[in-house]
Design a protein around this motif. Structure first.
Motif, PDB file in Angstrom:
ATOM      1  N   UNK A   1      -0.379  12.133  21.997  1.00 15.10           N
ATOM      2  CA  UNK A   1       0.227  13.446  22.192  1.00 15.10           C
ATOM      3  C   UNK A   1       1.749  13.318  22.275  1.00 15.10           C
ATOM      4  N   UNK A   2       2.222  12.352  23.029  1.00 13.58           N
ATOM      5  CA  UNK A   2       3.671  12.148  23.182  1.00 13.58           C
ATOM      6  C   UNK A   2       4.303  11.776  21.841  1.00 13.58           C
ATOM      7  N   UNK A   3       3.650  10.872  21.105  1.00 11.68           N
ATOM      8  CA  UNK A   3       4.180  10.481  19.792  1.00 11.68           C
ATOM      9  C   UNK A   3       4.256  11.691  18.856  1.00 11.68           C
ATOM     10  N   UNK A   4       3.198  12.520  18.874  1.00 14.72           N
ATOM     11  CA  UNK A   4       3.195  13.704  18.017  1.00 14.72           C
ATOM     12  C   UNK A   4       4.319  14.658  18.410  1.00 14.72           C
ATOM     13  N   UNK A   5       4.501  14.873  19.691  1.00 17.45           N
ATOM     14  CA  UNK A   5       5.554  15.772  20.172  1.00 17.45           C
ATOM     15  C   UNK A   5       6.944  15.216  19.850  1.00 17.45           C
TER      16      UNK A   5
ATOM     17  N   UNK B   1       7.601  13.787  17.083  1.00 16.15           N
ATOM     18  CA  UNK B   1       7.803  13.902  15.641  1.00 16.15           C
ATOM     19  C   UNK B   1       6.956  13.002  14.764  1.00 16.15           C
ATOM     20  N   UNK B   2       6.062  12.220  15.339  1.00 16.07           N
ATOM     21  CA  UNK B   2       5.209  11.327  14.554  1.00 16.07           C
ATOM     22  C   UNK B   2       3.924  12.071  14.172  1.00 16.07           C
ATOM     23  N   UNK B   3       3.884  12.649  12.975  1.00 15.64           N
ATOM     24  CA  UNK B   3       2.735  13.437  12.528  1.00 15.64           C
ATOM     25  C   UNK B   3       1.477  12.583  12.371  1.00 15.64           C
ATOM     26  N   UNK B   4       1.633  11.292  12.059  1.00 20.80           N
ATOM     27  CA  UNK B   4       0.478  10.406  11.893  1.00 20.80           C
ATOM     28  C   UNK B   4      -0.283  10.214  13.210  1.00 20.80           C
ATOM     29  N   UNK B   5       0.387  10.417  14.328  1.00 23.48           N
ATOM     30  CA  UNK B   5      -0.268  10.272  15.632  1.00 23.48           C
ATOM     31  C   UNK B   5      -1.392  11.300  15.803  1.00 23.48           C
ATOM     32  N   UNK B   6      -1.235  12.449  15.158  1.00 27.09           N
ATOM     33  CA  UNK B   6      -2.264  13.487  15.256  1.00 27.09           C
ATOM     34  C   UNK B   6      -3.561  13.042  14.584  1.00 27.09           C
ATOM     35  N   UNK B   7      -3.455  12.326  13.479  1.00 29.40           N
ATOM     36  CA  UNK B   7      -4.639  11.799  12.806  1.00 29.40           C
ATOM     37  C   UNK B   7      -5.342  10.761  13.682  1.00 29.40           C
ATOM     38  N   UNK B   8      -4.560   9.873  14.278  1.00 30.83           N
ATOM     39  CA  UNK B   8      -5.146   8.877  15.175  1.00 30.83           C
ATOM     40  C   UNK B   8      -5.795   9.551  16.384  1.00 30.83           C
TER      41      UNK B   8
ATOM     42  N   UNK C   1      -7.085  19.622  17.794  1.00 32.43           N
ATOM     43  CA  UNK C   1      -6.001  19.331  16.849  1.00 32.43           C
ATOM     44  C   UNK C   1      -5.418  20.633  16.296  1.00 32.43           C
ATOM     45  N   UNK C   2      -6.278  21.590  16.044  1.00 35.18           N
ATOM     46  CA  UNK C   2      -5.840  22.886  15.536  1.00 35.18           C
ATOM     47  C   UNK C   2      -4.884  23.570  16.517  1.00 35.18           C
ATOM     48  N   UNK C   3      -5.117  23.391  17.809  1.00 32.10           N
ATOM     49  CA  UNK C   3      -4.232  23.989  18.811  1.00 32.10           C
ATOM     50  C   UNK C   3      -2.819  23.410  18.704  1.00 32.10           C
ATOM     51  N   UNK C   4      -2.737  22.106  18.486  1.00 30.85           N
ATOM     52  CA  UNK C   4      -1.418  21.482  18.315  1.00 30.85           C
ATOM     53  C   UNK C   4      -0.702  22.020  17.078  1.00 30.85           C
TER      54      UNK C   4
ATOM     55  N   UNK D   1      -1.300  25.000  15.454  1.00 35.22           N
ATOM     56  CA  UNK D   1      -1.054  26.439  15.495  1.00 35.22           C
ATOM     57  C   UNK D   1      -0.025  26.836  16.547  1.00 35.22           C
ATOM     58  N   UNK D   2      -0.007  26.107  17.650  1.00 33.37           N
ATOM     59  CA  UNK D   2       0.853  26.495  18.776  1.00 33.37           C
ATOM     60  C   UNK D   2       1.809  25.347  19.098  1.00 33.37           C
ATOM     61  N   UNK D   3       3.040  25.422  18.652  1.00 32.88           N
ATOM     62  CA  UNK D   3       3.991  24.323  18.847  1.00 32.88           C
ATOM     63  C   UNK D   3       4.208  23.943  20.315  1.00 32.88           C
ATOM     64  N   UNK D   4       4.028  24.880  21.231  1.00 31.12           N
ATOM     65  CA  UNK D   4       4.236  24.586  22.645  1.00 31.12           C
ATOM     66  C   UNK D   4       2.966  24.088  23.346  1.00 31.12           C
ATOM     67  N   UNK D   5       1.883  23.908  22.606  1.00 29.37           N
ATOM     68  CA  UNK D   5       0.619  23.461  23.195  1.00 29.37           C
ATOM     69  C   UNK D   5       0.735  22.009  23.660  1.00 29.37           C
ATOM     70  N   UNK D   6       0.452  21.782  24.939  1.00 29.83           N
ATOM     71  CA  UNK D   6       0.465  20.448  25.523  1.00 29.83           C
ATOM     72  C   UNK D   6      -0.603  20.392  26.597  1.00 29.83           C
ATOM     73  N   UNK D   7      -1.364  19.328  26.627  1.00 35.01           N
ATOM     74  CA  UNK D   7      -2.349  19.130  27.689  1.00 35.01           C
ATOM     75  C   UNK D   7      -1.693  18.233  28.729  1.00 35.01           C
ATOM     76  N   UNK D   8      -1.698  18.676  29.970  1.00 35.54           N
ATOM     77  CA  UNK D   8      -0.974  17.949  31.000  1.00 35.54           C
ATOM     78  C   UNK D   8      -1.863  17.140  31.929  1.00 35.54           C
ATOM     79  N   UNK D   9      -3.085  17.584  32.192  1.00 32.01           N
ATOM     80  CA  UNK D   9      -3.915  16.925  33.199  1.00 32.01           C
ATOM     81  C   UNK D   9      -4.853  15.870  32.627  1.00 32.01           C
TER      82      UNK D   9
END
Length: 181
Positions: free
Chosen positions: A18-22, A24-31, A74-77, A79-87
């Motif tokens: 999640x941190x890598x994707x945020x 700017x690493x788009x490949x992190x989303x696939x992993x 993954x779709x939430x990430x 569709x919603x640029x501010x989507x982050x899971x914190x817990x």
């Protein structure tokens, strides 16, 4: 946003993706998707030991449900640029996996294929699909007025929650079906 130098658990690995994707690493989303799918599949197999409904699912159906749960996150990430899971990402995944297992979608059975008189025309049509989770009966409403006529006490904010977050209204699941022809 948490980041772990040496992740020990799946949750920590997911937070790192999640941190890598945020960052700017788009490949992190696939992993992240691959790990989410694997965790969801393990969860489904684990739940199948205590639930005979889940136990009757074929391996392909289990894989599909795991894919659907992972894809939703993954779709939430995307569709919603501010989507982050914190817990807890695995906790969120567990909740989504249960939704995939226990809430039936009737969208595929309601699609009607028909010839379009004007071959070049493209239009989008929206319908409200209301599924009774007790009987699994589904009714399609052509517009908001028809839906509100059937459910006069359904507030618009609750309708939005039902559609966007998958919440229930009494014992009904409401989805918005988009048909593009």
């Amino acid at each position: 946003m948490p980041y772990y130098e040496e992740p020990q658990t799946d949750d920590q690995r997911l937070f790192n993706f999640q941190k890598k994707y945020k960052d700017g690493d788009a490949a992190a989303l696939l992993e992240m998707y691959e790990l989410l799918k694997r965790i969801a599949y393990k969860t489904i197999n684990s739940l199948s030991m205590s639930n005979k409904y889940i136990g009757r699912l074929t391996a392909e159906e289990r894989r599909q449900k795991a894919h659907d749960a992972a894809t939703y996150i993954i779709e939430q990430y995307l569709k919603r640029p501010d989507f982050t899971i914190k817990d807890s990402i695995t906790g969120y995944l567990f909740s989504r996996t249960r939704k995939e297992l226990f809430y039936t979608r009737k969208c595929d059975t309601m699609l009607v294929y028909m010839d379009i008189p004007n071959k070049g025309a493209i239009y989008t049509q929206y319908k409200f699909v209301v599924t009774d989770v007790k009987t699994h009966a589904a009714i399609t409403y052509e517009n908001l007025q028809a839906l509100r006529g059937e459910f006069p006490k359904l507030r618009l904010d609750k309708l939005r929650q039902c559609i966007n977050a998958g919440e229930m209204y009494k014992h009904y699941q409401i989805t918005l079906l988009e048909i593009e022809a």
